[in-house]
Write an enzyme that holds these catalytic residues in place. Sequence first.
Site, mmCIF file in Angstrom:
data_model
loop_
_atom_site.group_PDB
_atom_site.id
_atom_site.type_symbol
_atom_site.label_atom_id
_atom_site.label_comp_id
_atom_site.label_asym_id
_atom_site.label_seq_id
_atom_site.Cartn_x
_atom_site.Cartn_y
_atom_site.Cartn_z
ATOM 1 N N SER D 63 -151.113 2.886 37.223
ATOM 2 C CA SER D 63 -151.273 1.646 36.448
ATOM 3 C C SER D 63 -152.026 0.543 37.187
ATOM 4 O O SER D 63 -152.390 -0.463 36.567
ATOM 5 C CB SER D 63 -149.906 1.103 36.028
ATOM 6 O OG SER D 63 -149.348 1.917 35.025
ATOM 7 N N LYS D 66 -155.161 -0.534 35.707
ATOM 8 C CA LYS D 66 -155.217 -1.442 34.550
ATOM 9 C C LYS D 66 -155.863 -2.787 34.916
ATOM 10 O O LYS D 66 -156.403 -3.469 34.057
ATOM 11 C CB LYS D 66 -153.813 -1.654 33.972
ATOM 12 C CG LYS D 66 -153.206 -0.397 33.324
ATOM 13 C CD LYS D 66 -151.787 -0.640 32.825
ATOM 14 C CE LYS D 66 -151.262 0.436 31.907
ATOM 15 N NZ LYS D 66 -150.818 1.675 32.550
ATOM 16 N N TYR D 188 -158.361 6.847 29.304
ATOM 17 C CA TYR D 188 -157.211 6.148 29.884
ATOM 18 C C TYR D 188 -156.586 6.978 31.016
ATOM 19 O O TYR D 188 -156.355 6.468 32.117
ATOM 20 C CB TYR D 188 -156.194 5.862 28.780
ATOM 21 C CG TYR D 188 -154.857 5.352 29.256
ATOM 22 C CD1 TYR D 188 -154.663 4.000 29.499
ATOM 23 C CD2 TYR D 188 -153.782 6.220 29.463
ATOM 24 C CE1 TYR D 188 -153.431 3.530 29.932
ATOM 25 C CE2 TYR D 188 -152.556 5.757 29.903
ATOM 26 C CZ TYR D 188 -152.385 4.416 30.133
ATOM 27 O OH TYR D 188 -151.169 3.943 30.570
ATOM 28 N N TYR D 240 -144.406 -4.430 35.331
ATOM 29 C CA TYR D 240 -143.641 -3.938 34.187
ATOM 30 C C TYR D 240 -142.557 -4.958 33.822
ATOM 31 O O TYR D 240 -142.797 -6.153 33.865
ATOM 32 C CB TYR D 240 -143.034 -2.552 34.488
ATOM 33 C CG TYR D 240 -144.023 -1.543 34.994
ATOM 34 C CD1 TYR D 240 -145.156 -1.204 34.237
ATOM 35 C CD2 TYR D 240 -143.844 -0.915 36.216
ATOM 36 C CE1 TYR D 240 -146.058 -0.251 34.700
ATOM 37 C CE2 TYR D 240 -144.737 0.044 36.677
ATOM 38 C CZ TYR D 240 -145.855 0.362 35.922
ATOM 39 O OH TYR D 240 -146.727 1.290 36.383
ATOM 40 N N VAL D 258 -146.934 3.906 39.124
ATOM 41 C CA VAL D 258 -145.851 4.857 39.371
ATOM 42 C C VAL D 258 -146.168 5.858 40.483
ATOM 43 O O VAL D 258 -145.305 6.653 40.862
ATOM 44 C CB VAL D 258 -145.437 5.653 38.101
ATOM 45 C CG1 VAL D 258 -144.785 4.742 37.079
ATOM 46 C CG2 VAL D 258 -146.608 6.404 37.527
#
Lengths: 304, 304, 304, 304
Positions: D63, D66, D188, D240, D258
Amino acid sequence: MDYQPLLEHIRQEIEVYAHDGKQADYIPALANVNPDQFGLCLNILDGRTYHLGASDVKFSIQSISKVFSLAVALSLLGKELWQRIGKEPSGTAFNSLVQLEYEHGKPRNPFINAGALVTADVILSLIDNPKEFFINFVRTLADNPDINYSEEVTRSELSCCNLNASIAYLLKHHGNLHNDVHDVLDFYCTMCSVEMSCEDLSRAFMAFAKSSQPFSHAGVNLSISRVKRINAIMQTCGLYDESGEFAFLVGLPAKSGVGGGIVALYPSRYSIAVWSPRLNSKGNSIMGMKALELFTSETEESIF
Amino acid sequence: MDYQPLLEHIRQEIEVYAHDGKQADYIPALANVNPDQFGLCLNILDGRTYHLGASDVKFSIQSISKVFSLAVALSLLGKELWQRIGKEPSGTAFNSLVQLEYEHGKPRNPFINAGALVTADVILSLIDNPKEFFINFVRTLADNPDINYSEEVTRSELSCCNLNASIAYLLKHHGNLHNDVHDVLDFYCTMCSVEMSCEDLSRAFMAFAKSSQPFSHAGVNLSISRVKRINAIMQTCGLYDESGEFAFLVGLPAKSGVGGGIVALYPSRYSIAVWSPRLNSKGNSIMGMKALELFTSETEESIF
Amino acid sequence: MDYQPLLEHIRQEIEVYAHDGKQADYIPALANVNPDQFGLCLNILDGRTYHLGASDVKFSIQSISKVFSLAVALSLLGKELWQRIGKEPSGTAFNSLVQLEYEHGKPRNPFINAGALVTADVILSLIDNPKEFFINFVRTLADNPDINYSEEVTRSELSCCNLNASIAYLLKHHGNLHNDVHDVLDFYCTMCSVEMSCEDLSRAFMAFAKSSQPFSHAGVNLSISRVKRINAIMQTCGLYDESGEFAFLVGLPAKSGVGGGIVALYPSRYSIAVWSPRLNSKGNSIMGMKALELFTSETEESIF
Amino acid sequence: MDYQPLLEHIRQEIEVYAHDGKQADYIPALANVNPDQFGLCLNILDGRTYHLGASDVKFSIQSISKVFSLAVALSLLGKELWQRIGKEPSGTAFNSLVQLEYEHGKPRNPFINAGALVTADVILSLIDNPKEFFINFVRTLADNPDINYSEEVTRSELSCCNLNASIAYLLKHHGNLHNDVHDVLDFYCTMCSVEMSCEDLSRAFMAFAKSSQPFSHAGVNLSISRVKRINAIMQTCGLYDESGEFAFLVGLPAKSGVGGGIVALYPSRYSIAVWSPRLNSKGNSIMGMKALELFTSETEESIF
């Protein structure tokens, strides 16, 4: 009692709602239907049949097919089915993902889309030619070999089923779909595309109305107890998030579809199908609901 | 048919569940009840009555009182009541605030706590001596002048009703309680504290089972249509978030309470009350549900 | 740098928004404020102070008081406080019950109403004269003995606080309020009723801007680390459900109130208070947010 | 100041957490990583660099990608991007469908999966060779041409991405994905599969730490204001549903993945990357969070 005068009277009474609401328009095949149609067919257990309006015009049964697929899946899997699907009213829209997420991929009941995707998955897993099996079952129930899937409707539904795809992938994520997602969506959309008239539907649901005898049609076998339980689920969950209102106003187990059809039954007495394409905000036929409300009010023949 | 042998048989069948679950223990008056009791009373419309076990022992009816308060409120306010309360199954716990917030203070139905607080509010607004009026109504229905409120239960409930107070203030915030919050809570808890036996309850619910004739008892008047609609709401919403399961397994309109009572009815045929204090995780009597399931399975007399 | 010309320029730039939105009107004391006012005060750590408009007019600080009550509660209870309140943004409205129900009565953070009710409860439990203690703390921070509670605002808030009462009873239900609900609501509403000017607020928040030195004022003692952590919570949770937007546009820890005040700070550099009663749909001052956005954009002095 | 002794000290302090938690195991490529590794790299704006442990070992950034895709999408689409994605903390899990349904397919922020699927969609729509463009951008930022996608990780992710597929179809249903769902998922998952070391990540994030100068790297151009705003979103949404806790404990804009990596930055001062595969229940590296908490506590260098 001769029901024909009452039915004619109801037809007049509901005329005032004839232009309320509009038909489903998310696919061309539904949007192009003439919305100003109304049909009704009543089958009494003693053999009498009554007709009104366009009772022999076929329309897209859509979610009414969920009753047929539940019957097949329950016949195949027995009570194990209830480990994968619940039996409670959802309290939310038929296509909601919220509850499905909170409840870890176990759909609330077999009549919301998530639940019907699971019944489709069960049939796919256990029947070799599921589409042939299913249409044969429906034809047998309705005693009409001319009932068919609409390829056009299936194609349209498949091309705009993003929300159902989202639901299906969430089920898959939780291990509650065993087949390929696209195969399940294809079979689900195919079952929804069946076209039947009020006469076909009323006749087909006589098999559920005869709940004091075992159900055995075209390879689908259900005990008395299971037929009654399908009827109970129709009662509590059959009209989307308007099931309580329908129980309140009409008082019969029933199932509706966005094609404008509603079929209801009084166990051991009669089954009745109505059709009119204009829908209310919950996705149920306005004239259909009104006709059924008047029918049980005038005859005082609700199950309550 | 003589139902006594069947009832005795059912009593033996459910013995295996005799120690499952435990009674409600959030107030001493309920926690101190001997949990190992079972009673049943069946009233047939033709006048016959059958008894089993502790059918004459009084217990706290709790949420079963919501049927009585709905009858009174509907008699008083008529269809306007449905502008303040819905008729749909909630799909969530009986004491949830979530749905009430999303739906701007309109309770889903009259049998969740929020809905029953509104019916209590309606009665408070329109009746001069509401507690006297209500107990007189219940006594008349049950044909038993010895039915009373339990002051101890009322006091206990009031001292631990923070969640109901939270719900009541949310209703008040949305303009859906017209009386003082504490007056409403007091009246609500008082109605829940009524103590009746299975014999009392079964007899009282005969008035709802007789749904083909108008209801007129102790100043509470309901048309045939309204009685049927109360029964329909019992069917879809009567057993908290287990109403679908109950419709599926038992197939009768019914209402349960955390005191362990369940009363069910078959319109135009019979009413039946069971009681056993041990509850499942949804708050419904384990032996009570099982007894009713066996009764409708064996007699094949569910409404479906 | 002389900030005065920049502030004058900002005043002109935001004039275009002067009539957007409207003030809070749920109580007369707020509804009756002249909405067309604007004030600003900037305190630089080196001692300079800048003023604009109605910088000396007192207004109702409302939720800005939640920073003061958090400071007191954290000073009293230490890290145990975080067993009763979380530190995460809520993602929902400041007065939502939904999350509180799902999370079993532990408020998401100290700046939503539920969280501030818990800080009020902590203070009530541990301080003998909580109202005197609190106002003395605020007066000391702002170096102004003329700061007071508004009895009229307190009274008005208490007479229309059904939603806060609902939240408080839900907290009580979950064991997260130790004092009487009405005492907590009374103290909570009293703290919200404090009236301060931009000058008062900007000066008071200098104590938080000076985050490289321990905080010790009027009996409230916080380590450097704790002051920084209060600032961090202001950053992530200070502007209700618009905290992300504010971080994005302004980039400073801040706290707003429905009286139209916003106070922000740049650690080790400055604090700044703005006030204008007209609010956007999230409950934040429109001109206030715009002024702060321009200030950090023009000076390129956001913490990011 | 020489940071090396402090870093060594931190390494000893966090040893006590060395066996807490476990690595992500939903795909073999992550499950097979040796969980007992720790690396750290600190880049000071003045040019100094500090290393600790396995700072040169590559791992799956997941992530953290992102942030890079947000930078590209924002560069391409400008403020229009915010019509398709929000900037608020979600208050729920990173992969929740609930909020997305309630908010009609507009993801809360670009760092939850739904938001990153939209940024992927934007890049797919506007760049001819998106995979080449993206990896070239990352290589340029990190000044390391040896950074690559992991085909194995991409393949694994794609074979178990039912939940992301569910999210993507829900976005598509709401018109918030313009490309084919499978193309978006493929891109993605590819971006998430990039493998970088702490040294690579720390160097790459220097471009965001230098927020007082425009960002212009490999065709991605962002104004000072936009860089600051990306940092602000990292602050409020980067870890998160633990972003508030991280702001509270560490007080720096950051992004986690993660794979066990976390990269944080102090605008105009430094960037710091840590890596250790064992995760807490929120999906963030346990030793990584602890190391960063100690670093800002000891140096008293948080932005608050």
